[in-house]
Design a protein around this motif. Structure first.
Motif, PDB file in Angstrom:
ATOM      1  N   ALA A 100     -18.413  47.007  48.162  1.00  0.00           N
ATOM      2  CA  ALA A 100     -19.092  47.959  47.274  1.00  0.00           C
ATOM      3  C   ALA A 100     -18.274  48.200  46.012  1.00  0.00           C
ATOM      4  CB  ALA A 100     -19.336  49.278  48.009  1.00  0.00           C
ATOM      5  N   ALA A 101     -16.958  48.347  46.174  1.00  0.00           N
ATOM      6  CA  ALA A 101     -16.093  48.575  45.013  1.00  0.00           C
ATOM      7  C   ALA A 101     -16.082  47.364  44.087  1.00  0.00           C
ATOM      8  CB  ALA A 101     -14.676  48.908  45.477  1.00  0.00           C
ATOM      9  N   LEU A 102     -16.028  46.172  44.659  1.00  0.00           N
ATOM     10  CA  LEU A 102     -16.012  44.958  43.839  1.00  0.00           C
ATOM     11  C   LEU A 102     -17.335  44.777  43.107  1.00  0.00           C
ATOM     12  CD1 LEU A 102     -14.136  42.405  46.132  1.00  0.00           C
ATOM     13  CD2 LEU A 102     -13.230  43.849  44.315  1.00  0.00           C
ATOM     14  N   ARG A 103     -18.427  45.045  43.796  1.00  0.00           N
ATOM     15  CA  ARG A 103     -19.737  44.933  43.146  1.00  0.00           C
ATOM     16  C   ARG A 103     -19.883  45.946  42.019  1.00  0.00           C
ATOM     17  NH1 ARG A 103     -23.488  44.120  48.590  1.00  0.00           N
ATOM     18  NH2 ARG A 103     -23.315  41.845  48.685  1.00  0.00           N
ATOM     19  N   ALA A 104     -19.174  47.065  42.140  1.00  0.00           N
ATOM     20  CA  ALA A 104     -19.237  48.102  41.104  1.00  0.00           C
ATOM     21  C   ALA A 104     -18.295  47.806  39.940  1.00  0.00           C
ATOM     22  CB  ALA A 104     -18.902  49.466  41.706  1.00  0.00           C
ATOM     23  N   GLY A 105     -17.526  46.716  40.038  1.00  0.00           N
ATOM     24  CA  GLY A 105     -16.706  46.310  38.902  1.00  0.00           C
ATOM     25  C   GLY A 105     -15.210  46.393  39.077  1.00  0.00           C
ATOM     26  N   ALA A 106     -14.728  46.805  40.253  1.00  0.00           N
ATOM     27  CA  ALA A 106     -13.279  46.895  40.465  1.00  0.00           C
ATOM     28  C   ALA A 106     -12.638  45.515  40.362  1.00  0.00           C
ATOM     29  CB  ALA A 106     -12.978  47.515  41.826  1.00  0.00           C
ATOM     30  N   ARG A 107     -11.456  45.464  39.739  1.00  0.00           N
ATOM     31  CA  ARG A 107     -10.710  44.208  39.618  1.00  0.00           C
ATOM     32  C   ARG A 107      -9.558  44.139  40.611  1.00  0.00           C
ATOM     33  NH1 ARG A 107     -11.559  41.696  34.648  1.00  0.00           N
ATOM     34  NH2 ARG A 107     -10.244  40.033  35.489  1.00  0.00           N
ATOM     35  N   GLY A 108      -9.381  45.216  41.372  1.00  0.00           N
ATOM     36  CA  GLY A 108      -8.332  45.236  42.375  1.00  0.00           C
ATOM     37  C   GLY A 108      -8.631  46.295  43.413  1.00  0.00           C
ATOM     38  N   TYR A 109      -8.118  46.089  44.634  1.00  0.00           N
ATOM     39  CA  TYR A 109      -8.345  47.046  45.720  1.00  0.00           C
ATOM     40  C   TYR A 109      -7.090  47.067  46.578  1.00  0.00           C
ATOM     41  CZ  TYR A 109     -11.074  49.630  49.227  1.00  0.00           C
ATOM     42  OH  TYR A 109     -11.567  50.596  50.089  1.00  0.00           O
ATOM     43  N   LEU A 110      -6.416  48.214  46.581  1.00  0.00           N
ATOM     44  CA  LEU A 110      -5.191  48.379  47.355  1.00  0.00           C
ATOM     45  C   LEU A 110      -5.402  49.398  48.462  1.00  0.00           C
ATOM     46  CD1 LEU A 110      -2.556  48.656  44.462  1.00  0.00           C
ATOM     47  CD2 LEU A 110      -3.285  46.591  45.685  1.00  0.00           C
ATOM     48  N   VAL A 111      -4.867  49.103  49.630  1.00  0.00           N
ATOM     49  CA  VAL A 111      -4.885  50.058  50.732  1.00  0.00           C
ATOM     50  C   VAL A 111      -3.610  50.891  50.651  1.00  0.00           C
ATOM     51  CG1 VAL A 111      -4.948  50.342  53.239  1.00  0.00           C
ATOM     52  CG2 VAL A 111      -6.217  48.476  52.158  1.00  0.00           C
TER      53      VAL A 111
END
Length: 221
Positions: A100-111
């Motif tokens: 969902a975050a990537l589809r919304a345009g995020a270029r990175g995702y950190l836990v």
């Protein structure tokens, strides 16, 4: 040296203060502004005298309000050539939240849980135009896109979602729930829910019938 301008979004004042200190300690970065919610961030970003290069957004569970804010933040229609890049930090690595975050345009995702140095390194990577993911998130994405690529027919069972079709494909290969969970990097509960949805949409009541229907359509090979 031109500093990269970082806009911070976090509803936790303690974590927000920690982010501010981390950014301030890096001479190549500058805090462009702060907000406690995505909606507040959108409004503040529109009013900045100088555009932000990157929005660092800390969220708990990625919900509809979060993803809508992410879409606006990363929209070229909204910010034009000065559209900031988006780096999401979250306590969840659920595959649906990541996608969902990537589809919304995020270029990175950190836990959450990484070191201060890892966070700063990731900020620089995304601000420079590349993408970055925590190792566990990268593994999920690899499994997700590999499974999508390997499906023999996207037209089989159009009522199924991509994820449900992946699960059905593995059922047709004879995988049990535990192995499906491991293959797709999902929890056992999530796999069980997907299987229930597959059975309902295919109007079958058991695994054997579902597998036979899938093989007849070319899945499970």
């Amino acid at each position: 040296m031109t500093q990269k301008r970082i806009f911070l979004v976090d509803g936790d004042p303690v974590f927000l203060a920690g982010l501010r200190v981390t950014i301030d300690d890096d001479a190549a970065l500058d805090v462009a502004g702060e907000a406690t919610t995505g909606t507040e961030a959108v409004s503040a970003l529109r009013q900045l005298p100088q555009p932000a290069d990157l929005v660092l957004m800390n969220v708990g569970v990625v919900d509809r309000a979060d993803t809508e804010s992410m879409r606006v933040i990363t929209s070229r229609a909204e910010f034009g050539p000065t559209t900031p890049r988006l780096l999401v930090v979250s306590s969840t690595e659920d595959d649906d939240a990541v996608i969902a975050a990537l589809r919304a345009g995020a270029r990175g995702y950190l836990v959450k849980g990484g070191s201060r140095e890892e966070l700063l390194h990731s900020i620089h990577i995304v601000a420079d135009g590349a993408a970055v993911f925590s190792p566990s998130v990268a593994a999920k994405l690899g499994a997700y896109f590999s499974a999508i690529h390997d499906l023999p027919s996207r037209t089989a069972f159009p009522a199924l979602t991509d994820r449900e079709r992946e699960v059905l494909d593995l059922i047709a290969r004879g995988y049990d729930n535990r192995r499906i969970a491991r293959e797709l990097v999902l929890s056992h509960k999530t796999v069980s829910n997907h299987i229930s949805h597959v059975f309902a949409k295919l109007q079958v009541t058991d695994r054997t019938t579902a597998a036979m229907r899938a093989r007849d359509a070319g899945l499970g090979t």
